[in-house]
Enzyme design. Structure first.
Site, PDB file in Angstrom:
ATOM      1  N   CYS A 157      -3.726   2.721   6.105  1.00  0.00           N
ATOM      2  CA  CYS A 157      -3.882   2.999   7.301  1.00  0.00           C
ATOM      3  C   CYS A 157      -3.346   2.547   8.369  1.00  0.00           C
ATOM      4  CB  CYS A 157      -5.466   3.036   7.598  1.00  0.00           C
ATOM      5  SG  CYS A 157      -6.583   3.607   6.722  1.00  0.00           S
TER       6      CYS A 157
ATOM      7  N   ARG B 218       2.215   3.263   6.201  1.00  0.00           N
ATOM      8  CA  ARG B 218       0.716   2.567   5.840  1.00  0.00           C
ATOM      9  C   ARG B 218      -0.278   3.427   5.130  1.00  0.00           C
ATOM     10  NH1 ARG B 218       0.087  -2.584   7.996  1.00  0.00           N
ATOM     11  NH2 ARG B 218      -2.189  -2.292   8.196  1.00  0.00           N
TER      12      ARG B 218
ATOM     13  N   ASN C  49      -9.421   0.564  10.324  1.00  0.00           N
ATOM     14  CA  ASN C  49      -8.655   0.111   9.216  1.00  0.00           C
ATOM     15  C   ASN C  49      -9.676  -0.726   8.643  1.00  0.00           C
ATOM     16  OD1 ASN C  49      -7.057  -0.408   7.170  1.00  0.00           O
ATOM     17  ND2 ASN C  49      -5.620  -1.338   8.277  1.00  0.00           N
ATOM     18  N   GLY C  50      -9.926  -0.581   6.975  1.00  0.00           N
ATOM     19  CA  GLY C  50     -10.469  -1.737   6.481  1.00  0.00           C
ATOM     20  C   GLY C  50     -11.886  -0.932   5.966  1.00  0.00           C
TER      21      GLY C  50
ATOM     22  N   GLU D 287       8.278  -5.824 -13.416  1.00  0.00           N
ATOM     23  CA  GLU D 287       8.539  -5.277 -12.198  1.00  0.00           C
ATOM     24  C   GLU D 287       9.404  -3.883 -12.100  1.00  0.00           C
ATOM     25  OE1 GLU D 287       7.941  -5.006  -9.432  1.00  0.00           O
ATOM     26  OE2 GLU D 287       9.674  -4.600  -8.084  1.00  0.00           O
TER      27      GLU D 287
ATOM     28  N   GLU E 198       6.391   3.876  -9.520  1.00  0.00           N
ATOM     29  CA  GLU E 198       5.660   4.380  -8.393  1.00  0.00           C
ATOM     30  C   GLU E 198       6.598   5.172  -7.449  1.00  0.00           C
ATOM     31  OE1 GLU E 198       5.137   1.104  -5.652  1.00  0.00           O
ATOM     32  OE2 GLU E 198       6.751   0.189  -6.239  1.00  0.00           O
TER      33      GLU E 198
ATOM     34  N   HIS F 125       4.843  -6.395 -32.452  1.00  0.00           N
ATOM     35  CA  HIS F 125       3.330  -6.270 -32.515  1.00  0.00           C
ATOM     36  C   HIS F 125       2.396  -5.361 -32.187  1.00  0.00           C
ATOM     37  CE1 HIS F 125       4.029 -10.727 -33.338  1.00  0.00           C
ATOM     38  NE2 HIS F 125       4.865 -10.848 -32.420  1.00  0.00           N
TER      39      HIS F 125
ATOM     40  N   LYS G 157       1.660   1.413   1.765  1.00  0.00           N
ATOM     41  CA  LYS G 157       2.541   0.062   1.798  1.00  0.00           C
ATOM     42  C   LYS G 157       1.823  -1.350   1.554  1.00  0.00           C
ATOM     43  CE  LYS G 157       6.291  -2.127   2.321  1.00  0.00           C
ATOM     44  NZ  LYS G 157       6.901  -2.472   0.793  1.00  0.00           N
TER      45      LYS G 157
HETATM   46  O1  M6R Z   1       2.521  -6.884   0.662  1.00  0.00           O
HETATM   47  P1  M6R Z   1       2.308  -7.457  -0.647  1.00  0.00           P
HETATM   48  O2  M6R Z   1       3.624  -7.965  -1.101  1.00  0.00           O
HETATM   49  O3  M6R Z   1       1.104  -8.397  -0.877  1.00  0.00           O
HETATM   50  O4  M6R Z   1       2.002  -6.263  -1.635  1.00  0.00           O
HETATM   51  C1  M6R Z   1       1.465  -6.567  -2.852  1.00  0.00           C
HETATM   52  C2  M6R Z   1       1.784  -5.073  -3.502  1.00  0.00           C
HETATM   53  O5  M6R Z   1       0.495  -4.046  -2.959  1.00  0.00           O
HETATM   54  C3  M6R Z   1       3.016  -4.454  -3.760  1.00  0.00           C
HETATM   55  O6  M6R Z   1       3.864  -5.273  -4.198  1.00  0.00           O
HETATM   56  C4  M6R Z   1       3.135  -3.271  -4.421  1.00  0.00           C
HETATM   57  O7  M6R Z   1       2.923  -3.534  -5.665  1.00  0.00           O
HETATM   58  C5  M6R Z   1       4.559  -2.400  -4.198  1.00  0.00           C
HETATM   59  N1  M6R Z   1       3.930  -1.068  -3.843  1.00  0.00           N
HETATM   60  C6  M6R Z   1       5.555  -2.511  -5.175  1.00  0.00           C
HETATM   61  O8  M6R Z   1       6.706  -2.050  -5.103  1.00  0.00           O
END
Ligand code: M6R
Length: 593
Positions: free
Chosen positions: A2, A28, A105-106, A471, A478, A494, A588
């Site tokens: 948000c 966001r 937001n929250g 990663e 995503e 395994h 984000k």
């Molecule tokens: O803002 P942050 O680095 O704390 O966010 C953590 C994760 O939400 C963030 O890295 C998420 O996994 C990304 N979308 C990955 O690309």
């Protein structure tokens, strides 16, 4: 999670200005949006389902039933938590008498009880959100006067909030926070409030950060209060060094590819900082009885890579955990522990909670973060900033490699070899500069075209590149929505090797170090079951069906190895007609638990 943005000042196009600012916060949350603007003694609300980026602001007047001239407005771009994606659930929310509008937001944890209580008093609810209770509560207490009504309503809330309030009978804009970010921007005779700085960066770089349990009332000036002591407080104005262009796409079609390309400079910016802070943190790690690295998602994978780097370069053990798991491990934390959060936003609720838990136990808390002034920055005893500039694509790229660079440098600092680490990373940055060119991207595009229709892909790595395999899987999932999983190469036999069938792509991340022979033999095992092997490595090998060359950079290999996978994920997203900047179901920064 948000985006919130508000304006109060002399301009009379506040509604349009807020829509344009919200477009800059769309990363966001992008399932629905809405604005509220004040005209005479009325608060007007307009909402839509869909992406605010697609809204033509010049059509606002024809869509609302009142003049749109206004010098006070607020807006919200939503990432749904409570209630589906509907116009009713989009913010702002009105009080029952429509005299008050709220954006939030929250998460209000006690909203079910509050909703029941308000229903019993005769309030009817138009949405399924937790937010609507705040609007009705302010109305319920309105006999106290507007400001006191807001304070009383806030005192009834449990959970996290960043909340903005407009009232028909009051010319003041009110905002308060507990746990979710809010920043006040100060222009010339005008103020902005936003959940992130890019919303107002084109107007001002002067900011004031709201802390937890603080409220700001904006009229001709901004007056801050501490809600616990109910006292007025002074706020320092901070001048931030981001420029407006850094938060724009410029010539690039998407933020994701812009931010991938920026890695030509961001590694250098991350390491060219005051060396004293690296030596200071290295000392803290040496002093601590137990160090934890904590992060979520990609940042969590960076933490895991950090544990390998600390072990190998500095012969130092550190514990690693996801933010969400940290509370379950808190019994180990004492006042001699050190907890290091890794985060781009500095606002991720699970990581933030880990720091709060650690602080309660008396531990020292440090953070490695991109967003200066963020919640983690403000509650940490010490922070290293990534200096990567705004990262707006949901998929983290330049922040990831900046975090890896900082952890690599810290490992060298721990082993009293800071200069050696710096030379290695300066060389790595220069190699990345050479690597990122159109020919390189075209080579990866050819691979993307070949594999764009696969159902699943796998990624294997070993040592400090095992976390990069994890990663890589996140990056592919995503934005391309292809099922992808990362494994430690040695784990395949395994169980997971049962998943390999003819033509299934498997990316092998092969560093030129002691792990090389084993990971190559893991790739051979996959190939002999029909797998299609994509090698990411400084050198070609017979087992690779497709080779993506990366520079030889020794211990900095995780940094260079993840970059071609970021490019591959981006190109797969484009070929599969996905929006890489706003992947489905994601936002984000995840500021809710
Ligand atoms: O803002 P942050 O680095 O704390 O966010 C953590 C994760 O939400 C963030 O890295 C998420 O996994 C990304 N979308 C990955 O690309």
């Amino acid at each position: 999670m948000c985006g919130i943005f508000a304006y109060k000042g002399q301009k009379t196009n506040a509604a349009q200005l807020v829509i344009n600012g919200l477009k800059k916060l769309e990363y966001r949350g992008y399932d629905s949006w809405g604005i509220a603007f004040k005209t005479d003694h009325r608060v007007n609300v307009y909402k839509e389902v869909g992406k605010i980026g697609e809204f033509d602001v010049s059509t606002l007047q024809e869509k609302v039933d009142s003049p749109t001239e206004s010098s006070m407005a607020m807006g919200h771009s939503r990432w749904a938590t409570h209630g589906g994606v509907t116009k009713e659930n989009a913010h702002p929310h009105y009080s029952a008498d429509k005299s008050i509008a709220i954006v939030h937001n929250g998460i209000i944890e006690n909203y079910v009880e509050l909703r029941k209580e308000l229903k019993e008093k005769g309030y009817s609810f138009k949405s399924e959100t937790d937010t609507e209770v705040i609007a009705h509560l302010v109305q319920e207490y309105k006999d106290l006067g507007h400001i006191e009504a807001v304070k009383k309503a806030l005192s009834r809330l449990k959970g996290r909030y960043a909340v903005l309030i407009l009232c028909a009978e009051d010319n003041r804009l009110i905002a308060a926070r507990r746990g979710s970010p809010l920043i006040v921007g100060k222009g010339d005779n005008e103020f902005f409030i936003a959940s992130d700085i890019p919303a107002f960066l084109q107007y001002t770089r002067k900011v004031m950060y709201l802390d937890d349990d603080q409220m700001v009332i904006i009229n001709d000036d901004a007056v801050f209060y501490d809600l616990k002591s109910n006292k007025e407080i002074e706020k320092r104005i901070v001048e931030i060094d981001w420029n407006a262009e850094s938060a724009e796409k410029g010539e690039f079609p998407h933020f994701m590819i812009k931010e991938i390309t920026e890695q030509k400079e961001t590694i250098t910016r991350a390491i060219n900082q005051d060396e004293k802070q690296f030596t200071h943190i290295a000392q803290e790690i040496k002093k601590a009885y137990g160090t934890y690295l904590v992060g979520c998602g990609t940042a969590g994978k960076v933490c895991l890579a950090g544990s390998y780097l600390f072990a190998k370069i500095a012969k130092r053990h550190v514990n690693v955990t996801f933010g969400s798991e940290f509370p379950s491990l808190q019994d180990f934390i004492t006042d001699r522990s050190l907890v290091i959060a890794v985060s781009q936003s500095g606002e991720t609720a699970d990581t933030l909670e880990a720091l709060e838990v650690a602080k309660k136990k008396g531990a020292k808390v440090l953070s490695i973060i991109n967003v200066e002034g963020s919640s983690m920055d403000r509650i940490s005893d010490y922070a290293i900033h990534l200096k990567a500039g705004p990262e707006k694509a949901v998929a983290s790229t330049k922040a990831t490699t900046a975090q890896l660079a900082i952890l690599t440098l810290l490992s060298y600092a721990l082993d009293n070899r800071l200069e050696e680490g710096k030379i290695l990373l300066v060389n790595t940055a220069s190699q990345i500069n050479d690597m990122l060119n159109p020919r390189y991207e075209d080579h990866i595009l050819k691979l993307a075209e070949k594999i764009q229709d696969v159902e699943s892909m796998y990624v294997i790595g070993k040592g400090s590149n095992y976390p990069m395999a994890l990663e890589a899987a996140i990056k592919l999932q995503e934005v391309s929505y292809i099922h992808a999983e990362g494994f430690a190469g040695g784990e395949l036999k395994h169980g997971p090797i049962a998943l390999i069938d003819k033509g299934v792509p498997c990316i092998a991340i092969v560093a030129n170090d002691e792990t090389k022979h084993e990971i190559i033999s893991n790739a051979i095992e996959v190939k002999s079951r029909g797998g299609y092997i994509i090698g990411i490595s400084p050198e070609n090998h017979d087992v690779f069906d497709y080779w993506i060359k990366v520079p030889e950079v020794g211990e900095a290999s995780p940094i260079v190895n993840i970059i071609p996978i970021q490019i591959l994920a981006y190109q797969l997203a484009i070929l599969r007609k996905n929006n890489p900047d706003m992947p489905r179901n994601l936002a984000k920064s995840v500021t809710v638990k």
